[in-house]
Design a protein around this motif. Sequence first.
Motif, PDB file in Angstrom:
ATOM      1  N   VAL A 167       0.854  -1.190   0.000  1.00  0.00           N
ATOM      2  CA  VAL A 167       0.000   0.000   0.000  1.00  0.00           C
ATOM      3  C   VAL A 167       0.885   1.234   0.000  1.00  0.00           C
ATOM      4  CG1 VAL A 167      -1.753   1.334   1.231  1.00  0.00           C
ATOM      5  CG2 VAL A 167      -1.851  -1.164   1.260  1.00  0.00           C
ATOM      6  N   ASN A 168       0.625   2.136  -0.945  1.00  0.00           N
ATOM      7  CA  ASN A 168       1.361   3.396  -1.020  1.00  0.00           C
ATOM      8  C   ASN A 168       0.441   4.539  -0.590  1.00  0.00           C
ATOM      9  OD1 ASN A 168       2.312   5.979  -2.311  1.00  0.00           O
ATOM     10  ND2 ASN A 168       4.018   4.662  -2.882  1.00  0.00           N
ATOM     11  N   VAL A 169       0.859   5.309   0.410  1.00  0.00           N
ATOM     12  CA  VAL A 169       0.031   6.390   0.951  1.00  0.00           C
ATOM     13  C   VAL A 169       0.624   7.770   0.685  1.00  0.00           C
ATOM     14  CG1 VAL A 169      -0.944   4.925   2.756  1.00  0.00           C
ATOM     15  CG2 VAL A 169       1.144   6.219   3.223  1.00  0.00           C
ATOM     16  N   ASP A 170       1.592   7.857  -0.235  1.00  0.00           N
ATOM     17  CA  ASP A 170       2.278   9.134  -0.488  1.00  0.00           C
ATOM     18  C   ASP A 170       1.321  10.229  -0.948  1.00  0.00           C
ATOM     19  OD1 ASP A 170       4.621   7.935   0.197  1.00  0.00           O
ATOM     20  OD2 ASP A 170       5.360   7.665  -1.848  1.00  0.00           O
ATOM     21  N   ALA A 171       0.268   9.846  -1.682  1.00  0.00           N
ATOM     22  CA  ALA A 171      -0.660  10.845  -2.217  1.00  0.00           C
ATOM     23  C   ALA A 171      -1.892  11.030  -1.334  1.00  0.00           C
ATOM     24  CB  ALA A 171      -1.091  10.457  -3.635  1.00  0.00           C
ATOM     25  N   LEU A 172      -1.872  10.452  -0.134  1.00  0.00           N
ATOM     26  CA  LEU A 172      -3.014  10.557   0.780  1.00  0.00           C
ATOM     27  C   LEU A 172      -2.728  11.628   1.820  1.00  0.00           C
ATOM     28  CD1 LEU A 172      -5.757   9.414   1.615  1.00  0.00           C
ATOM     29  CD2 LEU A 172      -4.559   7.724   3.012  1.00  0.00           C
ATOM     30  N   SER A 173      -3.591  12.650   1.882  1.00  0.00           N
ATOM     31  CA  SER A 173      -3.380  13.762   2.811  1.00  0.00           C
ATOM     32  C   SER A 173      -4.374  13.716   3.960  1.00  0.00           C
ATOM     33  CB  SER A 173      -3.494  15.099   2.067  1.00  0.00           C
ATOM     34  OG  SER A 173      -4.802  15.263   1.534  1.00  0.00           O
ATOM     35  N   LYS A 174      -4.121  14.552   4.961  1.00  0.00           N
ATOM     36  CA  LYS A 174      -4.994  14.604   6.130  1.00  0.00           C
ATOM     37  C   LYS A 174      -5.166  16.053   6.555  1.00  0.00           C
ATOM     38  CE  LYS A 174      -1.032  13.787   9.138  1.00  0.00           C
ATOM     39  NZ  LYS A 174      -0.428  12.955  10.192  1.00  0.00           N
ATOM     40  N   THR A 175      -6.275  16.342   7.209  1.00  0.00           N
ATOM     41  CA  THR A 175      -6.516  17.667   7.768  1.00  0.00           C
ATOM     42  C   THR A 175      -6.277  17.595   9.268  1.00  0.00           C
ATOM     43  OG1 THR A 175      -8.140  18.085   6.034  1.00  0.00           O
ATOM     44  CG2 THR A 175      -8.137  19.588   7.902  1.00  0.00           C
ATOM     45  N   TRP A 176      -7.285  17.048   9.973  1.00  0.00           N
ATOM     46  CA  TRP A 176      -7.133  16.831  11.407  1.00  0.00           C
ATOM     47  C   TRP A 176      -7.010  15.351  11.720  1.00  0.00           C
ATOM     48  CZ3 TRP A 176      -6.226  21.021  14.226  1.00  0.00           C
ATOM     49  CH2 TRP A 176      -6.683  22.253  13.741  1.00  0.00           C
ATOM     50  N   GLY A 177      -7.145  14.522  10.712  1.00  0.00           N
ATOM     51  CA  GLY A 177      -7.142  13.083  10.919  1.00  0.00           C
ATOM     52  C   GLY A 177      -5.747  12.485  10.975  1.00  0.00           C
ATOM     53  N   SER A 178      -5.679  11.155  10.805  1.00  0.00           N
ATOM     54  CA  SER A 178      -4.398  10.461  10.891  1.00  0.00           C
ATOM     55  C   SER A 178      -4.270   9.441   9.763  1.00  0.00           C
ATOM     56  CB  SER A 178      -4.264   9.736  12.242  1.00  0.00           C
ATOM     57  OG  SER A 178      -5.252   8.729  12.367  1.00  0.00           O
ATOM     58  N   VAL A 179      -3.032   9.235   9.324  1.00  0.00           N
ATOM     59  CA  VAL A 179      -2.723   8.248   8.294  1.00  0.00           C
ATOM     60  C   VAL A 179      -1.623   7.348   8.838  1.00  0.00           C
ATOM     61  CG1 VAL A 179      -1.793   7.861   5.992  1.00  0.00           C
ATOM     62  CG2 VAL A 179      -3.358   9.773   6.394  1.00  0.00           C
ATOM     63  N   LYS A 180      -1.887   6.033   8.847  1.00  0.00           N
ATOM     64  CA  LYS A 180      -0.909   5.091   9.382  1.00  0.00           C
ATOM     65  C   LYS A 180      -0.848   3.859   8.490  1.00  0.00           C
ATOM     66  CE  LYS A 180       0.309   2.435  13.535  1.00  0.00           C
ATOM     67  NZ  LYS A 180      -0.100   2.084  14.923  1.00  0.00           N
ATOM     68  N   SER A 181       0.346   3.464   8.130  1.00  0.00           N
ATOM     69  CA  SER A 181       0.538   2.249   7.337  1.00  0.00           C
ATOM     70  C   SER A 181       1.630   1.416   7.981  1.00  0.00           C
ATOM     71  CB  SER A 181       0.911   2.587   5.894  1.00  0.00           C
ATOM     72  OG  SER A 181       1.156   1.406   5.153  1.00  0.00           O
ATOM     73  N   VAL A 182       1.316   0.151   8.268  1.00  0.00           N
ATOM     74  CA  VAL A 182       2.297  -0.763   8.851  1.00  0.00           C
ATOM     75  C   VAL A 182       2.555  -1.918   7.894  1.00  0.00           C
ATOM     76  CG1 VAL A 182       1.779  -0.161  11.236  1.00  0.00           C
ATOM     77  CG2 VAL A 182       0.445  -1.934  10.106  1.00  0.00           C
ATOM     78  N   VAL A 183       2.400  -1.638   6.593  1.00  0.00           N
ATOM     79  CA  VAL A 183       2.626  -2.662   5.571  1.00  0.00           C
ATOM     80  C   VAL A 183       3.705  -2.181   4.595  1.00  0.00           C
ATOM     81  CG1 VAL A 183       0.254  -3.466   5.753  1.00  0.00           C
ATOM     82  CG2 VAL A 183       0.834  -1.756   4.034  1.00  0.00           C
ATOM     83  N   ASN A 184       4.065  -3.052   3.683  1.00  0.00           N
ATOM     84  CA  ASN A 184       5.081  -2.717   2.692  1.00  0.00           C
ATOM     85  C   ASN A 184       4.564  -1.665   1.718  1.00  0.00           C
ATOM     86  OD1 ASN A 184       6.704  -4.755   3.802  1.00  0.00           O
ATOM     87  ND2 ASN A 184       5.838  -6.307   2.446  1.00  0.00           N
ATOM     88  N   ALA A 185       5.466  -0.813   1.237  1.00  0.00           N
ATOM     89  CA  ALA A 185       5.118   0.179   0.222  1.00  0.00           C
ATOM     90  C   ALA A 185       5.424  -0.325  -1.178  1.00  0.00           C
ATOM     91  CB  ALA A 185       5.866   1.484   0.466  1.00  0.00           C
ATOM     92  N   VAL A 186       6.133  -1.457  -1.259  1.00  0.00           N
ATOM     93  CA  VAL A 186       6.468  -2.076  -2.542  1.00  0.00           C
ATOM     94  C   VAL A 186       6.038  -3.538  -2.487  1.00  0.00           C
ATOM     95  CG1 VAL A 186       8.310  -2.679  -4.153  1.00  0.00           C
ATOM     96  CG2 VAL A 186       8.442  -0.542  -2.852  1.00  0.00           C
ATOM     97  N   PRO A 187       5.246  -3.992  -3.464  1.00  0.00           N
ATOM     98  CA  PRO A 187       4.758  -5.380  -3.430  1.00  0.00           C
ATOM     99  C   PRO A 187       5.850  -6.393  -3.727  1.00  0.00           C
ATOM    100  CG  PRO A 187       4.103  -4.319  -5.466  1.00  0.00           C
ATOM    101  CD  PRO A 187       4.738  -3.262  -4.622  1.00  0.00           C
TER     102      PRO A 187
END
Length: 220
Positions: A167-187
């Motif tokens: 999962v790639n989250v580079d293009a996912l933004s937040k305002t007051w929320g949170s973004v968390k990824s504990v998985v690989n960024a490359v399959p």
Amino acid sequence: MTRPNPGSDENDPAKTFRIGHRERDEAIEILREAAGDGRITVDELDERMEQVQSAKFPVDLDEVLSDLITELPSDRFRPTSAVSPIDNRALALQGRDRFDPLIIRAGWESEVRRANWAVPPFIRLEPAMSNIELNFLEVDTALETIDVEIIAGLGSVTVVIPDDWAVNVDALSKTWGSVKSVVNAVPTGRRPLVRMSGSVGMGSFKARFANYFDRRRMAK
């Protein structure tokens, strides 16, 4: 050069159906990706973005995107052979085009996609007040990428993937929320990459691998 259209018929839906913010935003995203890939220059990006902002109809977007994509914005509004662009077969293909993604909404109740569900290449999530979970653990797909856009809301989004997905989250933004990824960024190998974009707003996003409860559910 834009591809030929079905003529100058004033009833052509691609010339009469008014587009809105969604269509313009999608066109701008295509342009940004093209600039990032080096297919257009920064100056061309600025010029084309101005054209998108002034566009009123799908054919206006065709002029901007015709040399960058194979499926133009007008394609989804025009009939193909004797089939209306808005029929059951077209609905069955929802999610096959970035201009017509599979839309999953969560109002007051949570929405969960689980087991071996049909995953299209383009998905839009709208967690307005509740939560959305996309569980890919039992999905069998030949897709190399799955583009998932989040429309800002108050709810949360959880993505659960197998060990060889990413999962790639580079293009996912937040305002007051949170973004968390504990998985690989490359399959691993040619397994799918889930590309997140949009904004979580005041909600939250989490990408994770399977936990104990997921495995127990799968074993039943």
